[in-house]
Design a protein around this motif. Structure first.
Motif, PDB file in Angstrom:
ATOM      1  N   ALA A 168       8.407   5.238  -2.851  1.00  0.00           N
ATOM      2  CA  ALA A 168       7.340   5.721  -2.004  1.00  0.00           C
ATOM      3  C   ALA A 168       5.902   5.595  -2.664  1.00  0.00           C
ATOM      4  CB  ALA A 168       7.167   7.457  -1.523  1.00  0.00           C
ATOM      5  N   PRO A 185       1.435   5.537  -2.659  1.00  0.00           N
ATOM      6  CA  PRO A 185       0.720   4.896  -3.675  1.00  0.00           C
ATOM      7  C   PRO A 185       1.280   5.007  -5.286  1.00  0.00           C
ATOM      8  CG  PRO A 185      -1.321   5.970  -3.251  1.00  0.00           C
ATOM      9  CD  PRO A 185       0.253   5.774  -2.776  1.00  0.00           C
ATOM     10  N   ASP A 223       0.832  -1.232  -0.092  1.00  0.00           N
ATOM     11  CA  ASP A 223      -0.571   0.087  -0.231  1.00  0.00           C
ATOM     12  C   ASP A 223       1.058   1.160   0.149  1.00  0.00           C
ATOM     13  OD1 ASP A 223      -2.220  -1.302  -0.090  1.00  0.00           O
ATOM     14  OD2 ASP A 223      -2.336  -1.596   2.160  1.00  0.00           O
ATOM     15  N   GLU A 224       2.446   1.016   0.997  1.00  0.00           N
ATOM     16  CA  GLU A 224       2.958   2.775   0.827  1.00  0.00           C
ATOM     17  C   GLU A 224       4.394   3.309   0.243  1.00  0.00           C
ATOM     18  OE1 GLU A 224       1.102   5.070   2.275  1.00  0.00           O
ATOM     19  OE2 GLU A 224      -0.065   3.739   2.056  1.00  0.00           O
ATOM     20  N   SER A 225       4.471   1.290  -0.255  1.00  0.00           N
ATOM     21  CA  SER A 225       5.982   1.704  -0.685  1.00  0.00           C
ATOM     22  C   SER A 225       5.893   0.292  -1.932  1.00  0.00           C
ATOM     23  CB  SER A 225       6.871   1.723   0.217  1.00  0.00           C
ATOM     24  OG  SER A 225       6.418  -0.106   0.715  1.00  0.00           O
TER      25      SER A 225
END
Length: 147
Positions: free
Chosen positions: A70, A72, A55-57
């Motif tokens: 980094a 989305p 989701d984040e990286s």
């Protein structure tokens, strides 16, 4: 009684498609532009590269290097993208305690079509030529780490 609006181009009735054209143009600007899509979580791999998307990286593994972006991650309706991230070169053997890690800024650009991603990695402020990879969704790729 029907009235006609006159202007410098004549009456509105003399150009029946103008109203429709204005409506469609406004609709496409409002709803069609900027329809970015998000790259879903999962693994993409190819020769000498593996992408692990969360989701984040994104964690990226190369032969003798690793990188990160980094999230989305998004791409345009044609599948094109350009993401900023880092790449860190590795070398064989143990890493010395207190050794400085040199994360280099990189641009990851390319396109996605169906389950295939064409990815070009360009390390900023480097004389290295950009490198291009072909990745497949669901593949773990083939990465050979330095020993």
């Amino acid at each position: 009684m029907k009235t006609k609006n006159s202007g410098m181009f004549g009456t509105v009735d003399s150009f029946p498609g103008v109203g429709c054209l204005i409506f469609l143009l406004g609709f496409s600007i409002t709803f069609g532009a900027g329809k970015v899509q998000r790259l879903s979580n999962g693994t993409w791999g190819g020769q000498h590269i593996r992408f692990e998307i969360s989701d984040e990286s994104v964690n990226i593994e190369y032969d003798c290097a690793h990188g990160a972006i980094a999230g989305p991650l998004t791409f345009d309706p044609e599948g094109r993208f350009s993401w900023r991230g880092t790449i860190t070169r590795e070398r064989g053997g143990p890493v010395r305690l207190g050794a400085k890690i040199n994360n280099l800024p990189a641009t990851y650009s390319g396109s996605i079509k169906n389950d295939t991603m064409t990815l070009t990695v360009e390390v900023e402020n480097s004389n290295d030529e950009p490198e291009t990879f072909t990745l497949t969704r669901g593949s773990v790729g083939r990465v050979f780490k330095c020993r």
